[in-house]
Design a protein around this motif. Structure first.
Motif, PDB file in Angstrom:
ATOM      1  N   SER A 165       0.807  -1.297   0.027  1.00 16.02           N
ATOM      2  CA  SER A 165       0.000  -0.073  -0.222  1.00 16.02           C
ATOM      3  C   SER A 165       0.937   1.247   0.041  1.00 16.02           C
ATOM      4  CB  SER A 165      -0.994   0.040   1.266  1.00 16.02           C
ATOM      5  OG  SER A 165      -1.866  -1.072   1.143  1.00 16.02           O
ATOM      6  N   ASP A 166       1.972   1.160   0.596  1.00 18.76           N
ATOM      7  CA  ASP A 166       2.814   2.355   0.608  1.00 18.76           C
ATOM      8  C   ASP A 166       4.205   1.905   0.505  1.00 18.76           C
ATOM      9  OD1 ASP A 166       4.233   4.787   1.415  1.00 18.76           O
ATOM     10  OD2 ASP A 166       3.469   4.822   3.202  1.00 18.76           O
ATOM     11  N   GLU A 167       5.212   2.551  -0.598  1.00 19.24           N
ATOM     12  CA  GLU A 167       6.428   2.275  -0.569  1.00 19.24           C
ATOM     13  C   GLU A 167       7.422   2.920   0.475  1.00 19.24           C
ATOM     14  OE1 GLU A 167       7.774   3.294  -4.442  1.00 19.24           O
ATOM     15  OE2 GLU A 167       6.555   1.768  -5.459  1.00 19.24           O
ATOM     16  N   ARG A 168       6.706   3.973   1.192  1.00 15.04           N
ATOM     17  CA  ARG A 168       7.532   4.339   2.569  1.00 15.04           C
ATOM     18  C   ARG A 168       7.338   3.647   3.520  1.00 15.04           C
ATOM     19  NH1 ARG A 168      11.625   6.500   0.930  1.00 15.04           N
ATOM     20  NH2 ARG A 168      12.038   7.317   2.861  1.00 15.04           N
ATOM     21  N   THR A 169       6.470   2.358   3.578  1.00 15.71           N
ATOM     22  CA  THR A 169       6.658   1.559   4.809  1.00 15.71           C
ATOM     23  C   THR A 169       7.586   0.426   4.397  1.00 15.71           C
ATOM     24  OG1 THR A 169       4.162   1.952   5.123  1.00 15.71           O
ATOM     25  CG2 THR A 169       5.189  -0.214   6.057  1.00 15.71           C
ATOM     26  N   ALA A 170       8.795   0.425   5.368  1.00 19.86           N
ATOM     27  CA  ALA A 170       9.975  -0.588   5.139  1.00 19.86           C
ATOM     28  C   ALA A 170       9.488  -1.905   5.891  1.00 19.86           C
ATOM     29  CB  ALA A 170      10.790  -0.031   5.706  1.00 19.86           C
ATOM     30  N   CYS A 171       8.890  -2.116   6.556  1.00 20.53           N
ATOM     31  CA  CYS A 171       8.545  -3.417   7.367  1.00 20.53           C
ATOM     32  C   CYS A 171       7.283  -3.404   8.140  1.00 20.53           C
ATOM     33  CB  CYS A 171       9.645  -3.782   8.053  1.00 20.53           C
ATOM     34  SG  CYS A 171      10.432  -2.739   9.288  1.00 20.53           S
ATOM     35  N   SER A 172       6.652  -4.761   8.239  1.00 18.88           N
ATOM     36  CA  SER A 172       5.503  -4.846   9.095  1.00 18.88           C
ATOM     37  C   SER A 172       5.798  -6.150   9.859  1.00 18.88           C
ATOM     38  CB  SER A 172       4.052  -5.008   8.241  1.00 18.88           C
ATOM     39  OG  SER A 172       4.270  -5.939   7.402  1.00 18.88           O
ATOM     40  N   TYR A 173       4.718  -6.221  10.951  1.00 23.83           N
ATOM     41  CA  TYR A 173       5.135  -7.391  11.920  1.00 23.83           C
ATOM     42  C   TYR A 173       3.645  -8.011  12.462  1.00 23.83           C
ATOM     43  CZ  TYR A 173       5.003  -3.845  15.786  1.00 23.83           C
ATOM     44  OH  TYR A 173       4.761  -2.968  16.760  1.00 23.83           O
ATOM     45  N   ALA A 174       3.633  -9.167  12.792  1.00 26.98           N
ATOM     46  CA  ALA A 174       2.464  -9.708  13.056  1.00 26.98           C
ATOM     47  C   ALA A 174       1.919  -9.454  14.632  1.00 26.98           C
ATOM     48  CB  ALA A 174       2.418 -11.218  12.631  1.00 26.98           C
ATOM     49  N   ARG A 175       0.701  -9.610  14.890  1.00 27.43           N
ATOM     50  CA  ARG A 175       0.326  -9.722  16.401  1.00 27.43           C
ATOM     51  C   ARG A 175       0.776 -11.119  16.689  1.00 27.43           C
ATOM     52  NH1 ARG A 175      -6.000 -10.274  17.825  1.00 27.43           N
ATOM     53  NH2 ARG A 175      -5.529 -10.507  20.261  1.00 27.43           N
ATOM     54  N   GLN A 176       1.103 -10.977  17.921  1.00 26.18           N
ATOM     55  CA  GLN A 176       1.330 -12.315  18.610  1.00 26.18           C
ATOM     56  C   GLN A 176       0.415 -12.855  19.689  1.00 26.18           C
ATOM     57  OE1 GLN A 176       5.466 -12.629  20.015  1.00 26.18           O
ATOM     58  NE2 GLN A 176       6.356 -11.418  18.373  1.00 26.18           N
ATOM     59  N   ILE A 177      -0.226 -13.894  19.551  1.00 28.63           N
ATOM     60  CA  ILE A 177      -1.386 -14.408  20.058  1.00 28.63           C
ATOM     61  C   ILE A 177      -0.738 -15.571  21.185  1.00 28.63           C
ATOM     62  CG2 ILE A 177      -3.607 -15.331  20.076  1.00 28.63           C
ATOM     63  CD1 ILE A 177      -3.823 -14.287  17.002  1.00 28.63           C
ATOM     64  N   PRO A 178      -0.997 -15.169  22.384  1.00 31.42           N
ATOM     65  CA  PRO A 178      -0.402 -16.315  23.384  1.00 31.42           C
ATOM     66  C   PRO A 178      -1.147 -17.714  23.180  1.00 31.42           C
ATOM     67  CG  PRO A 178      -1.905 -14.614  24.330  1.00 31.42           C
ATOM     68  CD  PRO A 178      -1.726 -14.364  23.180  1.00 31.42           C
ATOM     69  N   TYR A 179      -0.581 -18.860  23.264  1.00 31.40           N
ATOM     70  CA  TYR A 179      -0.906 -20.192  22.915  1.00 31.40           C
ATOM     71  C   TYR A 179      -1.959 -20.469  24.045  1.00 31.40           C
ATOM     72  CZ  TYR A 179       2.337 -21.758  19.417  1.00 31.40           C
ATOM     73  OH  TYR A 179       3.063 -21.835  18.132  1.00 31.40           O
ATOM     74  N   PRO A 180      -2.717 -21.303  23.872  1.00 36.46           N
ATOM     75  CA  PRO A 180      -3.982 -21.464  24.900  1.00 36.46           C
ATOM     76  C   PRO A 180      -3.410 -21.884  26.155  1.00 36.46           C
ATOM     77  CG  PRO A 180      -4.648 -22.365  22.847  1.00 36.46           C
ATOM     78  CD  PRO A 180      -3.169 -22.110  22.873  1.00 36.46           C
ATOM     79  N   HIS A 181      -2.171 -22.704  26.302  1.00 39.28           N
ATOM     80  CA  HIS A 181      -1.630 -22.909  27.729  1.00 39.28           C
ATOM     81  C   HIS A 181      -0.579 -22.036  28.078  1.00 39.28           C
ATOM     82  CE1 HIS A 181       1.551 -24.101  24.325  1.00 39.28           C
ATOM     83  NE2 HIS A 181       2.203 -23.508  25.271  1.00 39.28           N
ATOM     84  N   ALA A 182      -0.495 -20.798  27.673  1.00 39.17           N
ATOM     85  CA  ALA A 182       0.102 -19.794  28.137  1.00 39.17           C
ATOM     86  C   ALA A 182      -0.258 -19.193  29.781  1.00 39.17           C
ATOM     87  CB  ALA A 182       0.352 -18.675  27.257  1.00 39.17           C
ATOM     88  N   GLY A 183       0.744 -19.055  30.578  1.00 32.77           N
ATOM     89  CA  GLY A 183       0.297 -18.482  31.898  1.00 32.77           C
ATOM     90  C   GLY A 183      -0.187 -17.271  31.832  1.00 32.77           C
ATOM     91  N   ILE A 184      -1.018 -16.641  32.857  1.00 30.96           N
ATOM     92  CA  ILE A 184      -1.686 -15.577  32.785  1.00 30.96           C
ATOM     93  C   ILE A 184      -0.675 -14.313  32.670  1.00 30.96           C
ATOM     94  CG2 ILE A 184      -1.550 -15.242  35.495  1.00 30.96           C
ATOM     95  CD1 ILE A 184      -4.217 -13.693  35.288  1.00 30.96           C
TER      96      ILE A 184
END
Length: 326
Positions: free
Chosen positions: A113-132
């Protein structure tokens, strides 16, 4: 949806591995089902001895190798990128699992969408077994709202402006090389240093919350200490970025959020754990920042990545020798 240029989008997915186990099969199979199919999947393996290489080859991926003693988070990824054929590089860790079939499409979209955007990163969703505590940390650091970060955000966000995680991140090929690739050798934060370089040169960093991957770790207190020691070491070796860490105090805000949640849910027994973890992170980070004052054997003992530490020490010794004799 992707633009009309989507048919020309060539994405090289690069995954460094070390004894990735059977989980690699699920990861690669999910990548192959993406709406934006990878042009290639490159496994950069560090001399695994659990059958990772054999699994990777059966899955039809392209397998490259590096000796464990030669691995570092920046240099190894650079080596894999040098052999990649795509116009975009997507770096993932072996323990990141695509949440759905749209991860690559949503991750690449900001770059298209924009050539001035150099990089993008994803949302990290904790695994169901992750502690609080780990769940709260992931939810705090990776919220549900996407955003675009630029140099204009530094005064308010500080070092958070430069956050970009190679757990799952995409880079435009030409910008990646324009910015000099990842720092190497580096024990930690190769992604943040690259993102910071991009921002300081006028590029944007996209957080693509719609692109989700499962990823979380329930580290012990000792592991947290070692991880943050390495974090401090990497920051010390890139001192130009340290002043930005004083804006916003993100670590303090996270602890407050975690404490409020524990009190609300009456999980009082976890408060000592939170205190111990927070102390371990702070002490580890401070020692890492001052690691040059510590004996080498102690630094190696504190580090989570002992082999990378050895490599950094060898490279630095070699550089110092060349400067003296040059």
């Amino acid at each position: 949806m992707l633009t009309d240029r989507s048919t020309d989008v060539k994405v090289s997915v690069i995954i460094p591995t070390l004894n990735a186990g059977a989980g690699l099969v699920d990861q690669v199979e999910r990548l192959k089902k993406q709406t934006l199919r990878p042009y290639e999947i490159i496994i950069m393996d560090s001399s695994s001895d659990d059958g990772t290489v054999e699994r990777a080859r059966k899955l039809g991926t392209r397998v490259l190798s590096v000796q464990r003693s030669e691995f570092d988070h920046g240099g190894t990824r650079n080596s894999a990128a040098a052999q990649a054929k795509g116009d975009f590089f997507v770096f993932m860790t072996q323990d990141a699992l695509p949440y759905d079939d749209y991860v690559l499409e949503k991750l690449i979209q900001p770059l298209l969408s924009d050539e001035r955007t150099a990089c993008s990163y994803a949302r990290q969703i904790p695994y169901p077994h992750a502690g609080i505590l780990e769940r709260l940390a992931r939810e705090s650091n990776y919220p549900q709202e996407s955003r675009l970060k630029s140099k204009a955000d530094i005064d308010q966000m500080g070092i958070q402006t430069f956050i970009c995680s190679n757990v799952c991140a995409a880079y435009r090929r030409e910008t990646f090389y324009e910015m000099g690739s990842f720092a190497e050798p580096v024990i930690f934060n190769e992604d943040m240093f690259m993102a910071a370089t991009c921002v300081m040169n006028g590029y944007n960093i996209a957080y693509a919350a719609e692109a989700g991957v499962y990823h979380s770790h329930d580290y012990t207190v000792l592991q947290q200490f070692r991880r943050f020691f390495d974090n401090g070491v990497s920051m010390c070796r890139n001192e130009w970025i340290i002043p930005y860490s004083k804006v916003g105090k993100p670590g303090f805000k996270l602890v407050k959020t975690q404490l409020k949640c524990l009190l609300k849910e009456r999980r009082y027994h976890l408060i000592p754990v939170l205190v111990a973890e927070s102390a371990a992170k702070l002490i580890g980070y401070k020692l890492g920042i001052k690691h040059k004052r510590l004996p080498l054997f102690l630094c190696r003992h504190f580090s989570m990545h002992k082999l990378i530490w050895d490599r950094m020490h060898r490279v630095n010794d070699s550089s110092a020798t060349m400067k003296r004799t040059g």
